[in-house]
Design a protein around this motif. Structure first.
Motif, mmCIF file in Angstrom:
data_model
loop_
_atom_site.group_PDB
_atom_site.id
_atom_site.type_symbol
_atom_site.label_atom_id
_atom_site.label_comp_id
_atom_site.label_asym_id
_atom_site.label_seq_id
_atom_site.Cartn_x
_atom_site.Cartn_y
_atom_site.Cartn_z
ATOM 1 N N VAL A 125 1.985 -43.468 32.176
ATOM 2 C CA VAL A 125 1.320 -42.719 33.236
ATOM 3 C C VAL A 125 1.679 -41.239 33.182
ATOM 4 O O VAL A 125 0.820 -40.367 33.327
ATOM 5 C CB VAL A 125 1.676 -43.303 34.620
ATOM 6 C CG1 VAL A 125 1.004 -42.511 35.734
ATOM 7 C CG2 VAL A 125 1.283 -44.773 34.689
ATOM 8 N N LEU A 126 2.954 -40.961 32.975
ATOM 9 C CA LEU A 126 3.425 -39.577 32.976
ATOM 10 C C LEU A 126 4.490 -39.423 31.897
ATOM 11 O O LEU A 126 5.450 -40.189 31.862
ATOM 12 C CB LEU A 126 4.011 -39.210 34.349
ATOM 13 C CG LEU A 126 4.250 -37.737 34.659
ATOM 14 C CD1 LEU A 126 2.937 -36.965 34.638
ATOM 15 C CD2 LEU A 126 4.922 -37.594 36.028
ATOM 16 N N LYS A 127 4.312 -38.448 31.017
ATOM 17 C CA LYS A 127 5.250 -38.227 29.929
ATOM 18 C C LYS A 127 6.341 -37.260 30.358
ATOM 19 O O LYS A 127 6.073 -36.226 30.970
ATOM 20 C CB LYS A 127 4.525 -37.671 28.703
ATOM 21 C CG LYS A 127 5.406 -37.531 27.477
ATOM 22 C CD LYS A 127 4.603 -37.047 26.283
ATOM 23 C CE LYS A 127 5.491 -36.900 25.060
ATOM 24 N NZ LYS A 127 4.728 -36.418 23.887
ATOM 25 N N GLU A 128 7.571 -37.609 30.020
ATOM 26 C CA GLU A 128 8.716 -36.789 30.416
ATOM 27 C C GLU A 128 8.723 -35.445 29.699
ATOM 28 O O GLU A 128 8.510 -35.368 28.492
ATOM 29 C CB GLU A 128 10.018 -37.535 30.119
ATOM 30 C CG GLU A 128 11.259 -36.753 30.508
ATOM 31 C CD GLU A 128 12.537 -37.521 30.266
ATOM 32 O OE1 GLU A 128 13.610 -36.990 30.606
ATOM 33 O OE2 GLU A 128 12.466 -38.649 29.735
ATOM 34 N N GLU A 129 8.966 -34.399 30.474
ATOM 35 C CA GLU A 129 9.200 -33.063 29.951
ATOM 36 C C GLU A 129 10.391 -32.477 30.699
ATOM 37 O O GLU A 129 11.030 -33.168 31.497
ATOM 38 C CB GLU A 129 7.951 -32.190 30.107
ATOM 39 C CG GLU A 129 6.791 -32.659 29.238
ATOM 40 C CD GLU A 129 5.567 -31.771 29.349
ATOM 41 O OE1 GLU A 129 5.613 -30.784 30.139
ATOM 42 O OE2 GLU A 129 4.566 -32.057 28.673
ATOM 43 N N VAL A 188 7.061 -41.922 33.581
ATOM 44 C CA VAL A 188 6.560 -43.013 34.413
ATOM 45 C C VAL A 188 5.749 -43.967 33.543
ATOM 46 O O VAL A 188 4.818 -43.543 32.839
ATOM 47 C CB VAL A 188 5.678 -42.503 35.570
ATOM 48 C CG1 VAL A 188 5.160 -43.671 36.412
ATOM 49 C CG2 VAL A 188 6.451 -41.521 36.438
ATOM 50 N N VAL A 189 6.101 -45.260 33.581
ATOM 51 C CA VAL A 189 5.403 -46.297 32.815
ATOM 52 C C VAL A 189 5.031 -47.435 33.752
ATOM 53 O O VAL A 189 5.870 -47.898 34.541
ATOM 54 C CB VAL A 189 6.276 -46.829 31.657
ATOM 55 C CG1 VAL A 189 5.561 -47.957 30.914
ATOM 56 C CG2 VAL A 189 6.637 -45.707 30.698
ATOM 57 N N TYR A 222 4.968 -54.104 37.372
ATOM 58 C CA TYR A 222 6.056 -53.225 37.803
ATOM 59 C C TYR A 222 5.907 -51.839 37.193
ATOM 60 O O TYR A 222 5.216 -51.639 36.189
ATOM 61 C CB TYR A 222 7.421 -53.828 37.463
ATOM 62 C CG TYR A 222 7.635 -54.154 36.012
ATOM 63 C CD1 TYR A 222 8.170 -53.220 35.123
ATOM 64 C CD2 TYR A 222 7.322 -55.421 35.516
ATOM 65 C CE1 TYR A 222 8.378 -53.535 33.796
ATOM 66 C CE2 TYR A 222 7.519 -55.739 34.188
ATOM 67 C CZ TYR A 222 8.054 -54.802 33.324
ATOM 68 O OH TYR A 222 8.249 -55.107 32.004
ATOM 69 N N GLY A 223 6.570 -50.899 37.832
ATOM 70 C CA GLY A 223 6.592 -49.536 37.351
ATOM 71 C C GLY A 223 8.016 -49.092 37.084
ATOM 72 O O GLY A 223 8.950 -49.534 37.767
ATOM 73 N N THR A 224 8.191 -48.235 36.085
ATOM 74 C CA THR A 224 9.513 -47.723 35.719
ATOM 75 C C THR A 224 9.484 -46.201 35.715
ATOM 76 O O THR A 224 8.599 -45.595 35.113
ATOM 77 C CB THR A 224 9.936 -48.229 34.326
ATOM 78 O OG1 THR A 224 9.873 -49.657 34.298
ATOM 79 C CG2 THR A 224 11.344 -47.769 33.986
ATOM 80 N N ILE A 225 10.451 -45.622 36.412
ATOM 81 C CA ILE A 225 10.619 -44.168 36.450
ATOM 82 C C ILE A 225 11.951 -43.844 35.786
ATOM 83 O O ILE A 225 12.975 -44.453 36.104
ATOM 84 C CB ILE A 225 10.609 -43.647 37.895
ATOM 85 C CG1 ILE A 225 9.261 -43.945 38.558
ATOM 86 C CG2 ILE A 225 10.896 -42.149 37.945
ATOM 87 C CD1 ILE A 225 9.240 -43.629 40.042
ATOM 88 N N SER A 226 11.957 -42.896 34.854
ATOM 89 C CA SER A 226 13.193 -42.562 34.150
ATOM 90 C C SER A 226 13.272 -41.064 33.884
ATOM 91 O O SER A 226 12.262 -40.355 33.902
ATOM 92 C CB SER A 226 13.301 -43.331 32.829
ATOM 93 O OG SER A 226 12.245 -42.973 31.957
ATOM 94 N N LYS A 227 14.502 -40.624 33.633
ATOM 95 C CA LYS A 227 14.748 -39.224 33.314
ATOM 96 C C LYS A 227 15.926 -39.145 32.360
ATOM 97 O O LYS A 227 16.947 -39.819 32.549
ATOM 98 C CB LYS A 227 15.050 -38.422 34.581
ATOM 99 C CG LYS A 227 15.279 -36.934 34.345
ATOM 100 C CD LYS A 227 14.037 -36.235 33.811
ATOM 101 C CE LYS A 227 14.273 -34.740 33.629
ATOM 102 N NZ LYS A 227 13.101 -34.073 33.022
ATOM 103 N N THR A 228 15.783 -38.330 31.303
ATOM 104 C CA THR A 228 16.826 -38.164 30.303
ATOM 105 C C THR A 228 17.341 -36.731 30.310
ATOM 106 O O THR A 228 16.549 -35.792 30.399
ATOM 107 C CB THR A 228 16.302 -38.493 28.894
ATOM 108 O OG1 THR A 228 15.833 -39.846 28.882
ATOM 109 C CG2 THR A 228 17.396 -38.350 27.845
ATOM 110 N N LEU A 229 18.661 -36.590 30.240
ATOM 111 C CA LEU A 229 19.300 -35.286 30.120
ATOM 112 C C LEU A 229 19.958 -35.204 28.757
ATOM 113 O O LEU A 229 20.740 -36.088 28.389
ATOM 114 C CB LEU A 229 20.337 -35.083 31.224
ATOM 115 C CG LEU A 229 19.833 -35.128 32.671
ATOM 116 C CD1 LEU A 229 21.000 -35.001 33.641
ATOM 117 C CD2 LEU A 229 18.805 -34.025 32.926
ATOM 118 N N GLU A 230 19.631 -34.181 27.980
ATOM 119 C CA GLU A 230 20.191 -34.007 26.647
ATOM 120 C C GLU A 230 21.277 -32.929 26.668
ATOM 121 O O GLU A 230 21.171 -31.934 27.396
ATOM 122 C CB GLU A 230 19.094 -33.605 25.653
ATOM 123 C CG GLU A 230 17.971 -34.629 25.522
ATOM 124 C CD GLU A 230 18.404 -35.900 24.810
ATOM 125 O OE1 GLU A 230 19.492 -35.899 24.165
ATOM 126 O OE2 GLU A 230 17.664 -36.898 24.886
#
Length: 198
Positions: free
Chosen positions: A46-50, A56-57, A84-92
């Motif tokens: 649904v939404l690609k992380e930037e 969002v998947v 179900y929906g999954t929301i995630s965030k990655t910090l590099e």
């Protein structure tokens, strides 16, 4: 994308004295082998992380009525549906020890047949925290369901898994702890090998 998989293709199992007592099974049901359930699922990105945006998947999944031997309490020959929906965030990070941290939250709905004309409906939920470096990936997650029948339909599991990466080889260790309606613990160790296609 679309996924189709079986969990597992064939399972060889052995009940302990505790699990025989938990499921109220006789000694005749102590061990055996069965075929697992077949799942089909699609994931929609649904939404690609930037940098300033989350990932969002949305997932829709069905379980076919293909599991063997429901009397052994291994698999159940009934259909089920999960959304179900999954929301995630990655910090590099520019760090050799911890090069990235990820947090993910899952929330959804599940229903499955429990009789000729009845079904159980449940809330799905999960939380995962992970860290990775050049040669490892560490994940800790908690997930569960909460059904409306309240007869053993609210299990929770907490799982920790460490994967090490050495070129094409990836040994791993994992521990899973069950809570509430799933009073079982699992230990696992394995070795994965990735076959390069180029």
């Amino acid at each position: 994308h679309f996924r189709l998989y079986a969990l597992p293709v064939t399972e060889f199992w052995h009940h302990s004295n505790n699990s025989l007592a938990h499921y109220n099974l006789s000694e005749d049901f102590r061990n055996g082998n069965v075929g697992g359930d077949v799942y089909a699922a699609t994931d929609i990105h649904v939404l690609k992380e930037e940098y300033h945006r989350i990932n969002v998947v949305a997932t829709a999944m069905i379980k076919t009525a293909s599991g063997d031997d429901s009397e052994y309490f291994r698999f159940f020959d009934v259909p089920a549906y999960h959304f179900y929906g999954t929301i995630s965030k990655t910090l590099e990070f520019e760090n050799r020890i911890i090069s990235g941290l990820n947090a993910a939250v899952m929330l959804g709905f599940s229903c499955w047949q429990i009789g000729m004309h009845r079904q159980n409906d449940a809330l799905l939920y999960g939380l995962q925290l992970s860290a990775h470096g050049n040669h490892y990936n560490l994940r800790v997650n908690a997930r569960g369901i909460h059904g409306r029948i309240h007869t053993g339909d609210a299990p929770i599991v907490i799982k920790t898994r460490l994967d090490l990466n050495f070129r094409n080889w990836s040994p791993y260790v994992a521990y899973q702890h069950g809570l509430n309606d799933y009073p079982f613990n699992f230990y696992s160790i394995g070795l994965l090998y990735s076959i390069p296609l180029k």
